[in-house]
Design a protein around this motif. Structure first.
Motif, PDB file in Angstrom:
ATOM      1  N   ALA A  59       8.038 -16.944  21.898  1.00 23.19           N
ATOM      2  CA  ALA A  59       9.384 -17.518  21.930  1.00 23.19           C
ATOM      3  C   ALA A  59      10.065 -17.353  20.575  1.00 23.19           C
ATOM      4  CB  ALA A  59       9.319 -18.993  22.317  1.00 23.19           C
ATOM      5  N   ARG A  60       9.334 -17.572  19.505  1.00 19.20           N
ATOM      6  CA  ARG A  60       9.891 -17.402  18.161  1.00 19.20           C
ATOM      7  C   ARG A  60      10.234 -15.934  17.896  1.00 19.20           C
ATOM      8  NH1 ARG A  60       5.859 -19.696  13.946  1.00 19.20           N
ATOM      9  NH2 ARG A  60       7.643 -19.414  12.542  1.00 19.20           N
ATOM     10  N   GLU A  61       9.369 -15.047  18.363  1.00 17.18           N
ATOM     11  CA  GLU A  61       9.604 -13.612  18.186  1.00 17.18           C
ATOM     12  C   GLU A  61      10.858 -13.174  18.933  1.00 17.18           C
ATOM     13  OE1 GLU A  61       7.303  -9.697  19.679  1.00 17.18           O
ATOM     14  OE2 GLU A  61       6.122 -10.982  18.341  1.00 17.18           O
ATOM     15  N   PHE A  62      11.011 -13.668  20.161  1.00 15.64           N
ATOM     16  CA  PHE A  62      12.185 -13.306  20.946  1.00 15.64           C
ATOM     17  C   PHE A  62      13.453 -13.945  20.377  1.00 15.64           C
ATOM     18  CE2 PHE A  62       9.304 -11.515  23.930  1.00 15.64           C
ATOM     19  CZ  PHE A  62      10.052 -10.674  24.749  1.00 15.64           C
ATOM     20  N   GLY A  63      13.331 -15.129  19.790  1.00 17.40           N
ATOM     21  CA  GLY A  63      14.483 -15.739  19.138  1.00 17.40           C
ATOM     22  C   GLY A  63      14.956 -14.906  17.960  1.00 17.40           C
ATOM     23  N   THR A  64      14.007 -14.418  17.171  1.00 16.17           N
ATOM     24  CA  THR A  64      14.342 -13.556  16.032  1.00 16.17           C
ATOM     25  C   THR A  64      14.980 -12.260  16.516  1.00 16.17           C
ATOM     26  OG1 THR A  64      12.391 -14.443  14.888  1.00 16.17           O
ATOM     27  CG2 THR A  64      13.418 -12.481  13.946  1.00 16.17           C
ATOM     28  N   GLY A 122      22.191 -18.564  18.449  1.00 15.77           N
ATOM     29  CA  GLY A 122      21.311 -19.590  17.899  1.00 15.77           C
ATOM     30  C   GLY A 122      21.344 -20.870  18.710  1.00 15.77           C
ATOM     31  N   ASN A 123      22.538 -21.247  19.168  1.00 21.18           N
ATOM     32  CA  ASN A 123      22.652 -22.429  20.022  1.00 21.18           C
ATOM     33  C   ASN A 123      21.919 -22.245  21.344  1.00 21.18           C
ATOM     34  OD1 ASN A 123      24.138 -23.950  18.226  1.00 21.18           O
ATOM     35  ND2 ASN A 123      26.118 -23.345  19.067  1.00 21.18           N
ATOM     36  N   SER A 124      21.884 -21.016  21.850  1.00 20.62           N
ATOM     37  CA  SER A 124      21.138 -20.726  23.082  1.00 20.62           C
ATOM     38  C   SER A 124      19.641 -20.919  22.860  1.00 20.62           C
ATOM     39  CB  SER A 124      21.418 -19.293  23.540  1.00 20.62           C
ATOM     40  OG  SER A 124      22.771 -19.131  23.901  1.00 20.62           O
ATOM     41  N   ILE A 125      19.162 -20.593  21.671  1.00 25.13           N
ATOM     42  CA  ILE A 125      17.744 -20.825  21.339  1.00 25.13           C
ATOM     43  C   ILE A 125      17.453 -22.321  21.341  1.00 25.13           C
ATOM     44  CG2 ILE A 125      15.981 -20.545  19.546  1.00 25.13           C
ATOM     45  CD1 ILE A 125      17.438 -17.994  18.665  1.00 25.13           C
ATOM     46  N   LEU A 126      18.357 -23.104  20.761  1.00 19.44           N
ATOM     47  CA  LEU A 126      18.176 -24.558  20.749  1.00 19.44           C
ATOM     48  C   LEU A 126      18.187 -25.134  22.163  1.00 19.44           C
ATOM     49  CD1 LEU A 126      20.463 -25.536  17.734  1.00 19.44           C
ATOM     50  CD2 LEU A 126      17.977 -25.610  17.798  1.00 19.44           C
ATOM     51  N   ARG A 127      19.095 -24.656  23.010  1.00 20.99           N
ATOM     52  CA  ARG A 127      19.149 -25.150  24.391  1.00 20.99           C
ATOM     53  C   ARG A 127      17.881 -24.787  25.147  1.00 20.99           C
ATOM     54  NH1 ARG A 127      24.484 -22.869  24.066  1.00 20.99           N
ATOM     55  NH2 ARG A 127      26.029 -24.493  23.640  1.00 20.99           N
ATOM     56  N   LEU A 184      21.068 -20.863  10.932  1.00 17.18           N
ATOM     57  CA  LEU A 184      19.923 -20.112  10.395  1.00 17.18           C
ATOM     58  C   LEU A 184      18.960 -21.041   9.673  1.00 17.18           C
ATOM     59  CD1 LEU A 184      21.602 -16.833   9.074  1.00 17.18           C
ATOM     60  CD2 LEU A 184      20.035 -17.076  11.000  1.00 17.18           C
ATOM     61  N   TYR A 185      19.495 -21.969   8.884  1.00 15.62           N
ATOM     62  CA  TYR A 185      18.645 -22.944   8.204  1.00 15.62           C
ATOM     63  C   TYR A 185      17.877 -23.781   9.223  1.00 15.62           C
ATOM     64  CZ  TYR A 185      17.522 -27.502   6.202  1.00 15.62           C
ATOM     65  OH  TYR A 185      16.878 -28.670   5.865  1.00 15.62           O
ATOM     66  N   HIS A 189      13.881 -23.034   9.083  1.00 19.03           N
ATOM     67  CA  HIS A 189      13.156 -24.028   8.290  1.00 19.03           C
ATOM     68  C   HIS A 189      12.897 -25.338   9.027  1.00 19.03           C
ATOM     69  CE1 HIS A 189      13.327 -21.523   4.700  1.00 19.03           C
ATOM     70  NE2 HIS A 189      14.615 -21.328   4.932  1.00 19.03           N
ATOM     71  N   LYS A 190      13.954 -25.931   9.561  1.00 20.21           N
ATOM     72  CA  LYS A 190      13.804 -27.277  10.107  1.00 20.21           C
ATOM     73  C   LYS A 190      13.084 -27.295  11.452  1.00 20.21           C
ATOM     74  CE  LYS A 190      16.436 -31.563  10.383  1.00 20.21           C
ATOM     75  NZ  LYS A 190      17.767 -32.188  10.250  1.00 20.21           N
ATOM     76  N   ARG A 191      13.464 -26.390  12.380  1.00 23.38           N
ATOM     77  CA  ARG A 191      12.866 -26.368  13.717  1.00 23.38           C
ATOM     78  C   ARG A 191      11.781 -25.305  13.868  1.00 23.38           C
ATOM     79  NH1 ARG A 191      16.595 -28.831  17.270  1.00 23.38           N
ATOM     80  NH2 ARG A 191      17.619 -30.488  16.072  1.00 23.38           N
ATOM     81  N   GLN A 192      11.846 -24.293  13.025  1.00 18.24           N
ATOM     82  CA  GLN A 192      10.883 -23.170  13.080  1.00 18.24           C
ATOM     83  C   GLN A 192      10.842 -22.551  14.485  1.00 18.24           C
ATOM     84  OE1 GLN A 192       7.132 -24.671  11.562  1.00 18.24           O
ATOM     85  NE2 GLN A 192       7.878 -24.727   9.448  1.00 18.24           N
ATOM     86  N   LEU A 193      12.014 -22.260  15.004  1.00 16.46           N
ATOM     87  CA  LEU A 193      12.118 -21.653  16.331  1.00 16.46           C
ATOM     88  C   LEU A 193      12.253 -20.138  16.258  1.00 16.46           C
ATOM     89  CD1 LEU A 193      14.477 -24.244  18.072  1.00 16.46           C
ATOM     90  CD2 LEU A 193      12.054 -23.853  18.542  1.00 16.46           C
ATOM     91  N   ILE A 194      12.418 -19.582  15.055  1.00 16.06           N
ATOM     92  CA  ILE A 194      12.406 -18.136  14.877  1.00 16.06           C
ATOM     93  C   ILE A 194      11.493 -17.807  13.705  1.00 16.06           C
ATOM     94  CG2 ILE A 194      14.740 -17.854  15.799  1.00 16.06           C
ATOM     95  CD1 ILE A 194      15.731 -17.454  12.938  1.00 16.06           C
TER      96      ILE A 194
END
Length: 427
Positions: A59-64, A122-127, A184-185, A189-194
């Motif tokens: 998931a992180r790889e696909f977010g990046t 980025g918002n789509s990653i959060l959702r 991006l921050y 850093h904070k969520r580590q989703l990418i």
């Protein structure tokens, strides 16, 4: 949506030519935004699947990969747009006087559009990770920054020079740039989703291909709207700058007036998909019918409110009497079709929820290029702008009837398939 509405309001205070110029930009800017929307849909669907299956690293790889892909595609489209400003807007019918203002706005806006890619994707990653609150806060904060900076940069104050229509684009760029930095921050850093690095070429190819399988059809369907709007803008331009100014104001007011429809178009599909997967097609039908009934009643109330408030809305957006009269004419006719348009939008999203994206795409093509554009053009020939406005309502009525009957037929077919599968399992 508030970005466009706020920009339109403050630019309208500069004059009719400036208002007409920013009205010409709507179909072009929405094309780039549509690409971001499509990439966001593909990103959210892909990442949510991996997070749901416990594959958080993928998931992180696909977010990046999604952010890299958005930068590449949106950046490429922005460069093409930057180099073709003159021929595109000449094709849309802009005059030489309007082209001066359009260039001032668009040369800056294309750079701003690249900044928009990161907040939207980025918002789509959060959702996809289950957070729908933070994306709302990010976009709302961007809208607030834009609203504060617009009058300052457009009209100037103290040491800040008056930049006119270009100031609106700079305000948008600053607002989206702020959102870009924060998202991006948050993701790194904070969520580590990418991942805190760029992907290798093989990784990028793999992630891009999977995201584009969903993202490209979705982006294509969204891009049909600005293409059709561009054709209609060219038709409206034959009636002069006042008509173009009216069309631009009307389009932005339509976005706000239809906000509940768009909210339902995002909340109805997951409900339909879950019940479709569970074989509870009666609940799919109930939900669809409930939403259709609601939007028709809701948008009728919106029409009444806009009809009553039309003189005041027209005065707020127009200095010239002719422009105010045309805006009022728009508000007395076009909003009558918003409920019907809601039926089309909800049916489109429901087709996607049933894993029938091509049906959704064909419905969009049918609505815009079989009904809406041809009928609106014929209406303009018969009775000028008023005829065009009424023709748009008629086109929405015809498409809504087709969409409703088409989806009900699809549900009946799915119910037969489900019943057949149940009988086969039982036997």
């Amino acid at each position: 949506m508030t970005f466009g509405l706020v920009d339109t309001f403050f630019v309208s205070l500069l004059g009719t030519e400036e208002l007409a110029a920013i009205s010409f930009t709507f179909p072009v800017t929405f094309t780039l935004i549509s690409l971001n929307i499509g990439l966001g849909i593909g990103t959210s669907a892909t990442i949510a699947r991996y997070l749901g299956s416990g594959k958080s690293y993928l998931a992180r790889e696909f977010g990046t990969g999604a952010l890299m892909l958005s930068l590449l595609l949106v950046g490429s489209l922005a460069v093409i747009g930057f180099l073709t400003v003159d021929p595109i807007f000449r094709l849309l019918g802009a005059s030489s006087e309007q082209m001066v203002h359009i260039k001032d706005y668009m040369y800056v806006w294309y750079l701003a559009g690249v900044f928009l890619a990161f907040p939207m994707v980025g918002n789509s990653i959060l959702r996809a990770a289950g957070d729908t609150k933070t994306p709302s806060i990010i976009m709302a904060a961007g809208g607030l920054i834009n609203a504060v900076l617009d009058p300052l940069l457009i009209f100037g104050y103290g040491p800040v020079p008056a930049l006119g229509i270009q100031g609106a684009a700079i305000a948008t760029m600053i607002a989206w740039g702020s959102g870009c930095a924060y998202i991006l921050y948050l993701l790194v850093h904070k969520r580590q989703l990418i991942l805190p690095r760029l992907l290798t070429l093989p990784e990028f190819r793999q992630t891009s291909s999977e995201i584009l399988k969903i993202g490209l059809p979705a982006a294509g369907a969204n891009m049909l709207t600005p293409i059709a709007n561009g054709i209609l803008t060219a038709i409206v331009a034959t009636y002069g700058a006042e008509a173009v100014a009216t069309w631009g104001v009307g389009n932005r007011l339509e976005s706000i007036a239809s906000i509940v429809i768009l909210a339902l178009s995002m909340s109805l599909p997951p409900f339909i998909s879950q019940n479709y997967g569970a074989g509870k097609l009666h609940r799919v039908k109930q939900a669809y019918m409930l939403c259709i009934g609601f939007v028709l009643i809701w948008q009728l109330l919106i029409f009444v409110l806009m009809w009553l408030a039309s003189p005041y809305i027209a005065m707020a957006f127009a200095e010239e009497k002719k422009v105010a009269e045309l805006i009022q004419l728009f508000l007395l006719i076009v909003p009558l079709g918003y409920g019907l348009q809601g039926v089309i939008i909800l049916t489109n999203s429901s087709f996607n929820a049933l894993h029938r994206p091509m049906s959704a795409l064909w419905l969009s093509i049918l609505r815009l290029f079989v009904f809406f554009v041809p009928i609106s053009y014929l209406g303009s020939l018969v009775y000028e702008l008023a005829g065009m406005f009424w023709a748009g309502v008629l086109a929405n009525l015809m498409t809504a009837c087709v969409a409703f009957l088409w989806f009900r037929h699809r549900l009946e077919y799915e119910q037969k398939l489900h019943d057949q599968n149940v009988r086969e399992v039982m036997s």
